[in-house]
Scaffold this active site. Structure first.
Site, mmCIF file in Angstrom:
data_model
loop_
_atom_site.group_PDB
_atom_site.id
_atom_site.type_symbol
_atom_site.label_atom_id
_atom_site.label_comp_id
_atom_site.label_asym_id
_atom_site.label_seq_id
_atom_site.Cartn_x
_atom_site.Cartn_y
_atom_site.Cartn_z
ATOM 1 N N ARG A 166 0.883 -1.177 0.000
ATOM 2 C CA ARG A 166 0.000 0.000 0.000
ATOM 3 C C ARG A 166 0.915 1.220 0.000
ATOM 4 O O ARG A 166 2.135 1.104 0.047
ATOM 5 C CB ARG A 166 -1.009 -0.011 1.163
ATOM 6 C CG ARG A 166 -0.622 -0.677 2.431
ATOM 7 C CD ARG A 166 0.426 0.015 3.231
ATOM 8 N NE ARG A 166 0.155 1.419 3.444
ATOM 9 C CZ ARG A 166 1.069 2.323 3.703
ATOM 10 N NH1 ARG A 166 2.359 1.981 3.771
ATOM 11 N NH2 ARG A 166 0.764 3.593 3.876
ATOM 12 N N GLY A 167 0.294 2.391 -0.039
ATOM 13 C CA GLY A 167 1.084 3.613 -0.218
ATOM 14 C C GLY A 167 1.171 3.881 -1.718
ATOM 15 O O GLY A 167 1.497 2.981 -2.498
ATOM 16 N N ALA A 168 0.877 5.117 -2.100
ATOM 17 C CA ALA A 168 0.703 5.423 -3.528
ATOM 18 C C ALA A 168 1.883 4.974 -4.405
ATOM 19 O O ALA A 168 1.678 4.272 -5.411
ATOM 20 C CB ALA A 168 0.422 6.923 -3.691
ATOM 21 N N ARG A 207 -7.437 -0.249 -6.556
ATOM 22 C CA ARG A 207 -7.625 0.840 -5.589
ATOM 23 C C ARG A 207 -7.827 2.139 -6.364
ATOM 24 O O ARG A 207 -7.036 2.450 -7.260
ATOM 25 C CB ARG A 207 -6.424 0.956 -4.640
ATOM 26 C CG ARG A 207 -6.305 -0.271 -3.727
ATOM 27 C CD ARG A 207 -5.486 0.000 -2.503
ATOM 28 N NE ARG A 207 -6.136 0.916 -1.594
ATOM 29 C CZ ARG A 207 -5.503 1.499 -0.571
ATOM 30 N NH1 ARG A 207 -4.218 1.255 -0.362
ATOM 31 N NH2 ARG A 207 -6.147 2.329 0.240
ATOM 32 N N GLN A 263 -2.150 2.651 10.076
ATOM 33 C CA GLN A 263 -0.858 2.632 9.365
ATOM 34 C C GLN A 263 0.225 3.394 10.145
ATOM 35 O O GLN A 263 1.410 3.090 10.012
ATOM 36 C CB GLN A 263 -1.002 3.268 7.973
ATOM 37 C CG GLN A 263 -1.781 2.427 6.976
ATOM 38 C CD GLN A 263 -3.230 2.852 6.903
ATOM 39 O OE1 GLN A 263 -3.820 3.268 7.899
ATOM 40 N NE2 GLN A 263 -3.830 2.741 5.736
ATOM 41 N N ASP A 271 -1.864 10.932 -1.986
ATOM 42 C CA ASP A 271 -2.260 9.880 -2.934
ATOM 43 C C ASP A 271 -2.632 10.446 -4.293
ATOM 44 O O ASP A 271 -2.607 9.737 -5.297
ATOM 45 C CB ASP A 271 -3.423 9.064 -2.369
ATOM 46 C CG ASP A 271 -2.931 8.171 -1.258
ATOM 47 O OD1 ASP A 271 -2.813 8.674 -0.119
ATOM 48 O OD2 ASP A 271 -2.612 7.001 -1.535
ATOM 49 N N ASN A 317 -5.273 12.798 0.580
ATOM 50 C CA ASN A 317 -4.415 11.890 1.363
ATOM 51 C C ASN A 317 -5.293 11.156 2.383
ATOM 52 O O ASN A 317 -6.507 11.365 2.457
ATOM 53 C CB ASN A 317 -3.297 12.683 2.058
ATOM 54 C CG ASN A 317 -2.231 11.779 2.659
ATOM 55 O OD1 ASN A 317 -1.737 10.880 1.994
ATOM 56 N ND2 ASN A 317 -1.889 11.983 3.915
ATOM 57 N N LYS A 318 -4.654 10.311 3.159
ATOM 58 C CA LYS A 318 -5.357 9.457 4.125
ATOM 59 C C LYS A 318 -6.357 10.254 4.966
ATOM 60 O O LYS A 318 -6.071 11.366 5.414
ATOM 61 C CB LYS A 318 -4.311 8.768 5.017
ATOM 62 C CG LYS A 318 -4.839 7.829 6.077
ATOM 63 C CD LYS A 318 -5.744 6.756 5.522
ATOM 64 C CE LYS A 318 -5.124 5.948 4.408
ATOM 65 N NZ LYS A 318 -6.099 5.099 3.679
HETATM 66 O O1 MRU Z 1 -4.479 3.408 2.268
HETATM 67 P P1 MRU Z 1 -2.994 3.539 2.187
HETATM 68 O O2 MRU Z 1 -2.271 2.962 3.354
HETATM 69 O O3 MRU Z 1 -2.451 3.050 0.855
HETATM 70 O O4 MRU Z 1 -2.771 5.124 2.233
HETATM 71 C C1 MRU Z 1 -1.485 5.636 2.193
HETATM 72 C C2 MRU Z 1 -1.432 7.101 2.339
HETATM 73 O O5 MRU Z 1 -2.438 7.751 2.494
HETATM 74 C C3 MRU Z 1 -0.109 7.763 2.200
HETATM 75 O O6 MRU Z 1 -0.051 8.939 2.953
HETATM 76 C C4 MRU Z 1 0.097 8.123 0.720
HETATM 77 O O7 MRU Z 1 -0.061 7.007 -0.095
HETATM 78 C C5 MRU Z 1 1.406 8.724 0.479
HETATM 79 S S1 MRU Z 1 2.642 7.478 0.520
HETATM 80 C C6 MRU Z 1 4.135 7.991 0.209
#
Ligand code: MRU
Length: 364
Positions: free
Chosen positions: A53-55, A90, A201, A242, A252-253
């Site tokens: 996970r993470g963009a 996603r 996370q 993201d 973002n999250k």
């Molecule tokens: O749902 P996730 O864990 O994939 O969300 C991740 C985030 O929101 C991060 O802040 C974002 O992807 C930036 S990662 C470098």
């Protein structure tokens, strides 16, 4: 980055060279283990279940998913099918679409016989590029932390949300890259880690990687950030993204927006660190960003390790209470002090982004 002294990337070619090994992030922080992916379906499942996970890491994994698909069947039909299946995993992180577009643009004009090798080479290049970009983000963000240290003479207290560290990328991270650069340069830094309900996370992943690297940090409940800011205990906030719109709005999250509001009210600089593949040049403002709605079980239950060492999931809401689970929110550009990118730091605005990325802005 290092895990117990050993350099690690979140995704790397496996022993046989045609699959990849990824860190299974659903097991952290209790178990550090890897899982092997070698088909497009496995790559899609790993993204969907958030083993990765993470963009940026989602994009890198999808690129390898395309390579696996080309290995199995390099036809146009399979290229399109794999692209569609991976894209559906996603919706919010635009790095996924960026990586799939880059793979498709390279592969489609090639004869089928040349596609497999070209796809593996491109996927590896996307991974290397992400590591390089993220390190540059670290270098460009370091002066922000250094400046605060030089002003106060003490440790710099940085608040972050979710996990935008090296686990969310191929290496280095985005929001945490400047923190690692500062720590490694001997600048005293301490991180307030938002736990980041519902999937935690922050508590599970950010705390784990800061711990492994030896960066001082404290995990806080999501609701504590505003209080700490009012008490002057936060010098800056920095988060990842993201999908960043062409006008500088940041998706973002979930919970990022509330932290930006609190930061704005308290005069705390609020930075967003992002690699350029996270910019959606076609998105005029954040209002139209697709927001992933996830399974309500993530809200109504919580997982953790019990006193016997077993990882268990338990229910925390009454049976029958409905739950909602929007996974991302949009922070308007006006609440963002600056965007930290691989090309430098700019205003969160169309002009700021166009100044750093004139080529992209013109093409959009
Ligand atoms: O749902 P996730 O864990 O994939 O969300 C991740 C985030 O929101 C991060 O802040 C974002 O992807 C930036 S990662 C470098």
């Amino acid at each position: 980055m290092k895990v117990d002294g050993v350099s690690f990337r979140t995704i790397r070619p496996d022993e046989a060279g045609r699959g990849v090994r990824v860190i299974d992030q659903t097991l952290l922080p209790h178990v550090f283990g890897t899982v092997r992916l070698e088909t497009a379906a496995e790559a899609a499942r790993a993204i969907e279940t958030m083993q990765v996970r993470g963009a940026p890491l989602i994009g890198a994994t999808a690129a390898y998913g395309m390579a696996f698909a080309m290995r199995a069947d390099p036809s146009d039909a399979n290229l399109d099918a794999a692209r569609a299946a991976l894209l559906a995993t996603r919706p919010t992180a635009v790095n996924l679409r960026w990586a799939l577009d880059a793979m498709a643009a390279l592969l489609r004009p090639l004869p089928a016989s040349a596609r497999e090798d070209a796809a593996y080479a491109k996927a590896a290049a996307i991974c290397d590029e992400d590591a390089t970009i993220c390190e540059a983000i670290g270098e460009n963000g370091l002066p922000l932390i250094l400046g605060l240290h030089e002003t106060s003479g003490g440790a710099v207290n940085v608040l972050t949300h979710c996990n935008a560290g090296w686990l969310a990328t191929v290496d280095w991270g985005t929001a945490l890259a400047p923190v690692y650069k500062a720590h490694d340069a001997g600048v005293p830094v301490h991180v307030w880690v938002d736990e980041t309900r519902p999937r935690n996370q922050g508590a599970a992943l950010t705390a784990w990687e800061l711990n492994r690297h030896g960066v001082p940090h404290t995990v806080i409940a999501d609701n504590a950030g505003g209080h700490l800011m009012r008490r002057g205990m936060v010098d800056m906030a920095i988060v990842g993204s993201d999908r960043t719109a062409a006008n500088g709005d940041v998706c973002n999250k979930i919970g990022t927006y509330l932290k930006a509001l609190a930061a704005g009210d308290n005069g705390v600089p609020f930075y967003v660190a992002l690699p350029s593949p996270t910019i959606d040049w076609t998105l005029v403002s954040g209002a139209d960003a697709p927001i992933e709605e996830r399974d309500g079980e993530e809200v109504s239950t919580i997982a953790g390790r019990d006193e016997n060492g077993a990882v268990r999931r338990v229910r925390i809401t009454p049976d029958g209470s409905p739950v909602g689970n929007p996974a991302f929110d949009v922070t308007p550009a006006r609440l963002v002090t600056g965007l930290v990118t691989e090309r430098g730091v700019c205003d969160a605005s169309a002009e700021g982004l166009a100044g750093l990325f004139p080529d992209h802005a013109r093409a959009a």
